[in-house]
Motif scaffolding. Structure first.
Motif, PDB file in Angstrom:
ATOM      1  N   ILE A 130      79.165  32.735  24.594  1.00  0.00           N
ATOM      2  CA  ILE A 130      77.700  32.710  24.669  1.00  0.00           C
ATOM      3  C   ILE A 130      77.258  31.458  25.602  1.00  0.00           C
ATOM      4  CG2 ILE A 130      75.633  32.675  23.523  1.00  0.00           C
ATOM      5  CD1 ILE A 130      76.628  34.547  21.552  1.00  0.00           C
ATOM      6  N   ILE A 131      77.830  30.114  25.196  1.00  0.00           N
ATOM      7  CA  ILE A 131      77.466  29.059  25.677  1.00  0.00           C
ATOM      8  C   ILE A 131      77.970  29.086  27.257  1.00  0.00           C
ATOM      9  CG2 ILE A 131      78.042  26.567  25.706  1.00  0.00           C
ATOM     10  CD1 ILE A 131      78.092  26.718  22.756  1.00  0.00           C
ATOM     11  N   TYR A 132      79.222  29.672  27.659  1.00  0.00           N
ATOM     12  CA  TYR A 132      79.764  29.692  28.947  1.00  0.00           C
ATOM     13  C   TYR A 132      78.706  30.709  29.746  1.00  0.00           C
ATOM     14  CZ  TYR A 132      84.195  27.890  27.307  1.00  0.00           C
ATOM     15  OH  TYR A 132      85.141  27.019  26.841  1.00  0.00           O
ATOM     16  N   ALA A 133      78.325  31.459  29.121  1.00  0.00           N
ATOM     17  CA  ALA A 133      77.337  32.431  29.885  1.00  0.00           C
ATOM     18  C   ALA A 133      76.062  31.832  30.397  1.00  0.00           C
ATOM     19  CB  ALA A 133      77.232  34.031  29.173  1.00  0.00           C
ATOM     20  N   ILE A 177      71.334  17.767  40.601  1.00  0.00           N
ATOM     21  CA  ILE A 177      72.559  17.402  40.889  1.00  0.00           C
ATOM     22  C   ILE A 177      73.402  17.393  39.588  1.00  0.00           C
ATOM     23  CG2 ILE A 177      74.116  15.689  41.565  1.00  0.00           C
ATOM     24  CD1 ILE A 177      72.667  17.199  43.811  1.00  0.00           C
ATOM     25  N   VAL A 178      72.997  17.016  38.487  1.00  0.00           N
ATOM     26  CA  VAL A 178      73.710  16.723  37.300  1.00  0.00           C
ATOM     27  C   VAL A 178      74.001  18.368  36.607  1.00  0.00           C
ATOM     28  CG1 VAL A 178      73.817  16.354  34.979  1.00  0.00           C
ATOM     29  CG2 VAL A 178      73.102  14.577  36.479  1.00  0.00           C
ATOM     30  N   ARG A 179      72.714  18.960  36.972  1.00  0.00           N
ATOM     31  CA  ARG A 179      72.760  20.288  36.491  1.00  0.00           C
ATOM     32  C   ARG A 179      73.901  21.332  37.278  1.00  0.00           C
ATOM     33  NH1 ARG A 179      67.629  23.194  35.562  1.00  0.00           N
ATOM     34  NH2 ARG A 179      68.805  24.593  34.284  1.00  0.00           N
ATOM     35  N   MET A 180      73.685  20.874  38.488  1.00  0.00           N
ATOM     36  CA  MET A 180      74.588  21.813  39.596  1.00  0.00           C
ATOM     37  C   MET A 180      76.030  21.417  39.276  1.00  0.00           C
ATOM     38  SD  MET A 180      74.972  21.459  43.695  1.00  0.00           S
ATOM     39  CE  MET A 180      73.410  22.026  44.099  1.00  0.00           C
ATOM     40  N   ILE A 185      81.402  23.341  36.684  1.00  0.00           N
ATOM     41  CA  ILE A 185      82.437  23.114  35.913  1.00  0.00           C
ATOM     42  C   ILE A 185      82.266  24.169  34.631  1.00  0.00           C
ATOM     43  CG2 ILE A 185      83.021  21.647  34.025  1.00  0.00           C
ATOM     44  CD1 ILE A 185      82.523  19.134  35.893  1.00  0.00           C
ATOM     45  N   TYR A 186      81.179  24.512  34.364  1.00  0.00           N
ATOM     46  CA  TYR A 186      80.936  25.547  33.339  1.00  0.00           C
ATOM     47  C   TYR A 186      81.415  26.921  33.795  1.00  0.00           C
ATOM     48  CZ  TYR A 186      78.927  23.069  29.447  1.00  0.00           C
ATOM     49  OH  TYR A 186      78.545  22.213  28.451  1.00  0.00           O
ATOM     50  N   ARG A 187      81.252  27.266  35.048  1.00  0.00           N
ATOM     51  CA  ARG A 187      81.768  28.519  35.508  1.00  0.00           C
ATOM     52  C   ARG A 187      83.156  28.642  35.701  1.00  0.00           C
ATOM     53  NH1 ARG A 187      77.997  29.613  40.728  1.00  0.00           N
ATOM     54  NH2 ARG A 187      79.167  31.413  40.866  1.00  0.00           N
ATOM     55  N   ALA A 188      83.621  27.492  36.094  1.00  0.00           N
ATOM     56  CA  ALA A 188      85.093  27.667  36.257  1.00  0.00           C
ATOM     57  C   ALA A 188      85.901  27.689  34.836  1.00  0.00           C
ATOM     58  CB  ALA A 188      85.513  26.065  36.662  1.00  0.00           C
ATOM     59  N   ILE A 189      85.112  27.050  33.915  1.00  0.00           N
ATOM     60  CA  ILE A 189      85.947  27.124  32.392  1.00  0.00           C
ATOM     61  C   ILE A 189      85.740  28.571  32.104  1.00  0.00           C
ATOM     62  CG2 ILE A 189      85.798  26.323  29.979  1.00  0.00           C
ATOM     63  CD1 ILE A 189      84.987  23.658  31.256  1.00  0.00           C
ATOM     64  N   GLN A 255      84.640  18.358  26.520  1.00  0.00           N
ATOM     65  CA  GLN A 255      84.670  18.989  25.487  1.00  0.00           C
ATOM     66  C   GLN A 255      83.321  19.868  25.182  1.00  0.00           C
ATOM     67  OE1 GLN A 255      85.514  16.595  21.887  1.00  0.00           O
ATOM     68  NE2 GLN A 255      85.190  18.697  20.696  1.00  0.00           N
ATOM     69  N   ILE A 256      83.962  21.295  25.004  1.00  0.00           N
ATOM     70  CA  ILE A 256      82.831  22.197  24.729  1.00  0.00           C
ATOM     71  C   ILE A 256      83.075  22.991  23.524  1.00  0.00           C
ATOM     72  CG2 ILE A 256      83.959  23.969  26.378  1.00  0.00           C
ATOM     73  CD1 ILE A 256      81.249  25.069  27.095  1.00  0.00           C
ATOM     74  N   ASN A 257      82.202  22.947  22.567  1.00  0.00           N
ATOM     75  CA  ASN A 257      82.562  23.240  21.267  1.00  0.00           C
ATOM     76  C   ASN A 257      83.574  22.611  20.852  1.00  0.00           C
ATOM     77  OD1 ASN A 257      80.408  25.017  21.146  1.00  0.00           O
ATOM     78  ND2 ASN A 257      81.594  26.898  21.071  1.00  0.00           N
ATOM     79  N   ASP A 258      84.773  23.191  20.213  1.00  0.00           N
ATOM     80  CA  ASP A 258      85.772  22.645  19.841  1.00  0.00           C
ATOM     81  C   ASP A 258      86.877  22.371  20.776  1.00  0.00           C
ATOM     82  OD1 ASP A 258      84.614  22.456  17.393  1.00  0.00           O
ATOM     83  OD2 ASP A 258      85.289  24.104  16.377  1.00  0.00           O
ATOM     84  N   GLU A 259      86.782  22.850  21.864  1.00  0.00           N
ATOM     85  CA  GLU A 259      87.928  23.145  22.844  1.00  0.00           C
ATOM     86  C   GLU A 259      87.955  21.756  23.730  1.00  0.00           C
ATOM     87  OE1 GLU A 259      89.775  26.032  25.992  1.00  0.00           O
ATOM     88  OE2 GLU A 259      87.798  26.274  25.543  1.00  0.00           O
TER      89      GLU A 259
END
Length: 557
Positions: A130-133, A177-180, A185-189, A255-259
Motif C-alpha cells: 500500500i505504501i509503495y502504491a 524535487i525531493v518528492r520527484m 526510488i519508490y516506484r523502482a522498489i 528503509q521502508i517499513n522493516d525492509e
C-alpha cells in the motif's frame, strides 16, 4: 474486532493469550491489529485472508497486478491515504474500492466514505504494498509540478539547488524535487527493479528501470529539472556535487517499513550531462535458503550432497546479474550453525545474516579480497566465502585454503560450469591443485517466465523448431502482453543451473589436462544435465519462450 477475535478463537487459529499479546503490541506500536497478527506469525496470511473472505465477505487485492487510473487517485486526498494507510484502486458508480491494512476498521471506512461521498468496498493488502502504491500513484504528476517550480531565473535557481544540496537532512518534504526523487526510488522498489538508470540526452532525461534483467523506459523528465534531481541524489549518496566531469561512486541507506534497502550510486559524465545508475540491494535475508532457488528434487539432493563436504572449493559462475550472490547465501544459510565459524569477504555485503561474520572490502585502506582472505585465515574459519575471484593472487590463496581443510565459496565469470577449470588454470593454478581442490562448479542464468495472466498457445515457426531440434512439437507458449506484465509478456524470473560435481573420474580428467569438451561430455554421460537441455524442457513445459532460451544458451549450441 470482537467478531474477528471470536472467529479466530472459535476456529482454533489463535488462543486467547496470543490474541491479547497482539493487542498489547498494537497498543505500544499503534500498528494495525491485522498487520500484527500476520506479520508476527500469530496467524498465517493465507488463513487470515480465507477467514476474512468466508466470515466477513472481504477479498484480498494485489496492487502489484493492477494499474490505478488517475481519476481514482483524485477521489481520495493524499494526506488521508497516508494517514490511514489505504489505497483507492477502482471506482464503479457510487462504490470506491480501497486496499487497506485493516479492512475491519469501521472508523476509517466511515471517515473515507464521508470525505469521498462514496460507498467504500474494503479489500486487504500488505502494508508495504500500500505504501509503495501511494508513493507511485500520488506522485505521477510531480514532474510537471517540479518543472513549474524551477522555471525561475538563473539566480533563484542557484538558491534552490543550494538549499536542496545543503538541507537534505531535513528532507525538505515540500520540495517538488525531493518528492520527484523519492517517487523515482519508490516506484523502482515497488517494481522490484535491480537498477535505476537516469540518462541525459539533448532534450530530455530518460528514467529506465532494469526489471527481470531487462531495461524498461518508465518516464522522461525535463533536462532543467534533472539538474536538481541529480544534485539531490549525489548529495544523499555522499558524492561531491561540484565535480561534474569526473566519475564518482556513492551509496545510500534506505528503509521502508522493516525492509532495509541499499543503493550503490555511480555517476559518469556524458556529452549531455551526468548519467546516474543506482544499483538496488534488497538486504533483507529472510527466506534466503535453498527453497528460494526453486530447485528440482534431483538438483536439491545434489546441492545438499555438495554442501556435506567439509573442505574444498565450490564455485558459482555466470555473468553479472545472474543471481550468483543469492545462490551463495542460500547455500551458506543451509550450513549456518553455531558449530561453524563462517566468514565472508564481499564488495559490498549485500545480505546481512545472523551467525555469519561479514567483511566489506575497502580498497582505500588496502583491504582487497586477497588481503582480506589472508587475514581471515588467521581467524580459525571453517567456511570462507570470497565474493569474487578477480585475480591470480586471490585464486591461489582460495585454492590453497580449500586443500588445507577449509570449505571455500566464491564466484567466477565464465560461460559454463565446465570452463571454470580452464579459467583457474589460466590464473596460474596448477592442474593437480585445481583437480584436488574443486568440489563443484555451479553455472547459472536467470530466465524470464511467461506472464501467467496473458499466456497463450501458438504454432511454432520452423526456425524455433530448428533451434529446439524438435520437429514433432505442434504448440508452444508465449505472453501476448498485458498491464500486469507491463506489456512485455514476461513476469518474474527463474534460476537455471548447470552443475558439475567432481567425482574421481572428473578429477582424473582434470589432472590429465583434458579439454573443456571432454569434461562436459563425461559429466553429461554420467547424469549431468546441460543448461540448454534444462531450458528446452522449460520451453516445452510452457514456463518460458524460445526467444528467452536463445538469449542465454545460444553460445552453447
Amino acid at each position: 474486532m470482537d467478531r474477528l477475535k471470536n472467529t479466530l478463537i472459535k476456529r482454533k487459529v489463535i488462543d486467547l493469550d496470543d490474541y491479547n499479546r497482539a493487542l498489547q503490541t498494537r497498543d505500544k506500536t499503534k500498528e494495525e491489529l491485522l498487520h500484527i497478527l500476520v506479520e508476527n506469525n500469530y496467524v498465517e496470511r493465507y488463513l487470515m485472508y480465507k477467514i476474512l473472505k468466508d466470515n466477513f465477505n472481504i477479498d484480498s487485492i494485489e496492487l502489484d497486478n493492477i494499474d490505478v487510473e488517475n481519476d481514482v487517485i483524485k477521489i481520495l486526498p493524499e494526506d488521508i491515504a497516508r494517514k490511514y494507510n489505504v489505497m483507492p484502486f477502482k471506482v464503479k458508480g457510487s462504490n470506491l474500492f480501497i486496499a487497506m491494512v485493516d479492512p475491519l476498521n469501521e472508523i476509517i471506512i466511515d471517515d473515507i466514505s464521508f470525505i469521498t461521498n462514496k460507498d467504500v468496498i474494503p479489500y486487504i493488502e500488505r502494508k508495504n504494498k500500500i505504501i509503495y502504491a501511494i508513493e507511485t500513484y500520488y506522485n505521477r504528476g510531480i514532474e510537471k509540478e517540479a518543472l513549474k517550480t524551477l522555471k525561475i531565473s538563473g539566480k533563484e535557481s542557484s538558491k534552490v539547488l543550494s538549499r536542496i544540496s545543503k538541507d537534505f537532512n531535513n528532507d525538505i518534504a515540500d520540495s517538488p524535487i525531493v518528492r520527484m526523487t523519492n517517487s523515482i526510488i519508490y516506484r523502482a522498489i515497488d517494481k522490484r527493479a535491480s537498477d535505476i538508470h537516469l540518462e541525459p540526452f539533448e532534450n530530455f532525461v530518460s528514467v529506465r528501470y532494469r526489471i527481470d534483467g531487462v531495461l524498461k523506459l518508465i518516464s522522461k523528465i525535463p533536462s532543467d529539472v534533472y539538474t536538481a534531481v541529480c544534485s539531490r541524489i549525489k548529495t544523499i549518496a555522499g558524492m561531491d556535487i561540484s565535480k561534474k566531469l569526473l566519475p564518482q561512486d556513492g551509496k545510500i541507506n534506505f528503509q521502508i517499513n522493516d525492509e532495509k534497502i541499499d543503493f550503490r550510486v555511480s555517476s559518469i559524465p556524458t556529452i549531455h550531462g551526468e548519467k546516474l545508475v543506482l544499483r538496488i540491494l534488497y538486504r533483507g535475508s529472510k527466506n534466503i535458503d535453498l527453497s528460494l532457488l526453486d530447485l528440482s528434487d534431483e538438483e536439491c539432493m545434489l546441492m545438499k550432497k555438495i554442501l556435506r563436504n567439509s573442505s574444498g572449493i565450490i564455485l558459482i559462475t555466470g555473468p553479472t546479474g545472474s543471481g550468483k550472490t543469492t545462490t551463495l547465501y542460500s547455500m551458506l544459510n543451509e550450513i549456518n550453525s553455531e558449530e561453524r565459524n563462517i566468514v565472508t569477504i564481499e564488495d559490498p555485503v549485500e545480505y546481512t545474516v545472523n551467525g555469519i561474520n561479514q567483511i566489506n572490502v575497502n580498497y582505500k585502506s588496502g583491504l582487497n579480497f586477497a588481503q582480506g582472505l589472508r587475514s581471515v585465515l588467521r581467524q580459525d574459519p571453517d567456511v570462507i566465502m570470497v565474493g569474487e575471484i578477480r585475480d591470480e593472487e586471490t585464486a591461489q590463496i582460495a585454492v590453497r585454503s580449500a586443500i588445507t581443510g577449509h570449505l571455500v565459496f566464491s564466484t567466477l565469470h565464465t560461460n559454463s560450469a565446465f570452463t571454470a577449470v580452464e579459467r583457474l588454470i589460466n590464473m596460474d593454478i596448477p592442474v593437480y591443485l585445481a583437480g584436488d581442490a574443486l568440489v563443484a562448479v555451479i553455472y547459472q542464468r536467470l530466465i524470464r517466465k511467461i506472464c501467467p495472466y496473458c499466456k497463450e498457445e501458438y504454432i511454432p515457426e520452423q526456425e524455433e523448431l530448428d533451434f529446439l531440434k524438435n520437429d514433432t512439437c505442434n504448440k508452444l507458449f508465449r505472453g501476448k502482453g498485458c498491464s500486469k506484465c507491463s506489456n512485455t509478456g514476461y513476469k518474474g524470473r527463474k534460476a537455471v543451473f548447470e552443475i558439475m560435481y567432481l567425482d574421481s573420474g572428473l578429477r582424473k580428467l582434470i589432472c590429465e589436462n583434458k579439454s573443456t569438451a571432454d569434461l562436459r561430455n563425461y559429466s553429461i554421460k554420467n547424469g549431468a544435465v546441460s543448461l540448454k537441455d534444462k531450458c528446452e524442457n522449460m520451453v516445452l513445459d510452457g514456463i518460458t519462450t524460445v526467444r528467452e532460451m536463445m538469449k542465454i544458451t545460444y553460445e552453447n549450441v
